[in-house]
Design a protein around this motif. Structure first.
Motif, PDB file in Angstrom:
ATOM      1  N   ASP A 141       0.827  -1.215   0.000  1.00 36.72           N
ATOM      2  CA  ASP A 141       0.000   0.000   0.000  1.00 36.72           C
ATOM      3  C   ASP A 141       0.854   1.254   0.000  1.00 36.72           C
ATOM      4  O   ASP A 141       0.540   2.233  -0.685  1.00 36.72           O
ATOM      5  CB  ASP A 141      -0.920   0.016   1.216  1.00 36.72           C
ATOM      6  CG  ASP A 141      -2.043  -0.999   1.117  1.00 36.72           C
ATOM      7  OD1 ASP A 141      -2.358  -1.415  -0.009  1.00 36.72           O
ATOM      8  OD2 ASP A 141      -2.593  -1.361   2.163  1.00 36.72           O
ATOM      9  N   ASP A 142       1.940   1.241   0.776  1.00 33.97           N
ATOM     10  CA  ASP A 142       2.839   2.402   0.811  1.00 33.97           C
ATOM     11  C   ASP A 142       3.456   2.650  -0.560  1.00 33.97           C
ATOM     12  O   ASP A 142       3.549   3.794  -1.012  1.00 33.97           O
ATOM     13  CB  ASP A 142       3.953   2.198   1.834  1.00 33.97           C
ATOM     14  CG  ASP A 142       3.442   2.152   3.255  1.00 33.97           C
ATOM     15  OD1 ASP A 142       2.380   2.756   3.537  1.00 33.97           O
ATOM     16  OD2 ASP A 142       4.110   1.505   4.087  1.00 33.97           O
ATOM     17  N   GLN A 195       2.272   1.741  -3.563  1.00 31.90           N
ATOM     18  CA  GLN A 195       1.265   2.220  -4.515  1.00 31.90           C
ATOM     19  C   GLN A 195       0.841   3.645  -4.196  1.00 31.90           C
ATOM     20  O   GLN A 195       0.558   4.433  -5.088  1.00 31.90           O
ATOM     21  CB  GLN A 195       0.066   1.293  -4.519  1.00 31.90           C
ATOM     22  CG  GLN A 195       0.359   0.011  -5.250  1.00 31.90           C
ATOM     23  CD  GLN A 195      -0.889  -0.766  -5.555  1.00 31.90           C
ATOM     24  OE1 GLN A 195      -1.956  -0.483  -5.030  1.00 31.90           O
ATOM     25  NE2 GLN A 195      -0.755  -1.759  -6.402  1.00 31.90           N
ATOM     26  N   ARG A 196       0.785   4.018  -2.908  1.00 27.70           N
ATOM     27  CA  ARG A 196       0.427   5.387  -2.542  1.00 27.70           C
ATOM     28  C   ARG A 196       1.472   6.366  -3.068  1.00 27.70           C
ATOM     29  O   ARG A 196       1.143   7.466  -3.492  1.00 27.70           O
ATOM     30  CB  ARG A 196       0.302   5.488  -1.019  1.00 27.70           C
ATOM     31  CG  ARG A 196      -0.446   6.709  -0.567  1.00 27.70           C
ATOM     32  CD  ARG A 196      -0.775   6.667   0.909  1.00 27.70           C
ATOM     33  NE  ARG A 196      -1.786   5.663   1.198  1.00 27.70           N
ATOM     34  CZ  ARG A 196      -1.608   4.611   2.010  1.00 27.70           C
ATOM     35  NH1 ARG A 196      -0.487   4.434   2.625  1.00 27.70           N
ATOM     36  NH2 ARG A 196      -2.578   3.761   2.209  1.00 27.70           N
ATOM     37  N   ASP A 197       2.748   5.955  -3.055  1.00 31.42           N
ATOM     38  CA  ASP A 197       3.803   6.807  -3.613  1.00 31.42           C
ATOM     39  C   ASP A 197       3.640   6.971  -5.118  1.00 31.42           C
ATOM     40  O   ASP A 197       3.864   8.045  -5.669  1.00 31.42           O
ATOM     41  CB  ASP A 197       5.187   6.215  -3.322  1.00 31.42           C
ATOM     42  CG  ASP A 197       5.580   6.350  -1.861  1.00 31.42           C
ATOM     43  OD1 ASP A 197       4.937   7.137  -1.140  1.00 31.42           O
ATOM     44  OD2 ASP A 197       6.526   5.658  -1.456  1.00 31.42           O
ATOM     45  N   PRO A 222      -2.637   9.544  -2.818  1.00 24.30           N
ATOM     46  CA  PRO A 222      -3.460   9.013  -1.742  1.00 24.30           C
ATOM     47  C   PRO A 222      -4.824   8.492  -2.197  1.00 24.30           C
ATOM     48  O   PRO A 222      -5.371   7.587  -1.605  1.00 24.30           O
ATOM     49  CB  PRO A 222      -3.621  10.196  -0.792  1.00 24.30           C
ATOM     50  CG  PRO A 222      -3.355  11.394  -1.623  1.00 24.30           C
ATOM     51  CD  PRO A 222      -2.377  10.966  -2.668  1.00 24.30           C
ATOM     52  N   ARG A 223      -5.387   9.054  -3.243  1.00 20.04           N
ATOM     53  CA  ARG A 223      -6.707   8.617  -3.724  1.00 20.04           C
ATOM     54  C   ARG A 223      -6.655   8.044  -5.136  1.00 20.04           C
ATOM     55  O   ARG A 223      -7.652   8.027  -5.836  1.00 20.04           O
ATOM     56  CB  ARG A 223      -7.693   9.779  -3.690  1.00 20.04           C
ATOM     57  CG  ARG A 223      -7.915  10.353  -2.328  1.00 20.04           C
ATOM     58  CD  ARG A 223      -8.820   9.446  -1.531  1.00 20.04           C
ATOM     59  NE  ARG A 223      -9.171  10.055  -0.279  1.00 20.04           N
ATOM     60  CZ  ARG A 223      -9.083   9.429   0.880  1.00 20.04           C
ATOM     61  NH1 ARG A 223      -8.648   8.203   0.922  1.00 20.04           N
ATOM     62  NH2 ARG A 223      -9.427  10.035   1.989  1.00 20.04           N
ATOM     63  N   ASP A 230      -3.731  15.022  -0.271  1.00 18.27           N
ATOM     64  CA  ASP A 230      -4.496  14.066   0.517  1.00 18.27           C
ATOM     65  C   ASP A 230      -5.649  14.807   1.192  1.00 18.27           C
ATOM     66  O   ASP A 230      -5.427  15.659   2.058  1.00 18.27           O
ATOM     67  CB  ASP A 230      -3.590  13.417   1.558  1.00 18.27           C
ATOM     68  CG  ASP A 230      -4.268  12.258   2.258  1.00 18.27           C
ATOM     69  OD1 ASP A 230      -5.435  11.951   1.931  1.00 18.27           O
ATOM     70  OD2 ASP A 230      -3.631  11.651   3.129  1.00 18.27           O
TER      71      ASP A 230
END
Length: 56
Positions: A17-18, A20-22, A26-27, A34
């Motif tokens: 998740d970290d 992919q968030r990078d 965030p969305r 965010d």
């Protein structure tokens, strides 16, 4: 030779998740801010001291 395995119970430093968030934001929108923020009501309900100590 194969890569040495990490022992059981050891969390990696970054989760999927970290990563992919990078990459995606965030969305799921790259370079977007965010929008999540703590509301005043939730801030009041959140305990300030996180460590409850021993329960036994």
């Amino acid at each position: 030779m194969s890569k040495p395995r990490e022992p059981n119970g050891v969390e990696p430093s970054r989760s999927e998740d970290d990563i992919q968030r990078d990459q995606l934001g965030p969305r799921g929108v790259p370079n977007a801010p965010d929008p999540a923020k703590m509301t005043p009501q939730r801030d009041k309900k959140t305990p300030k001291q996180v460590d409850p100590g021993h329960t036994a």
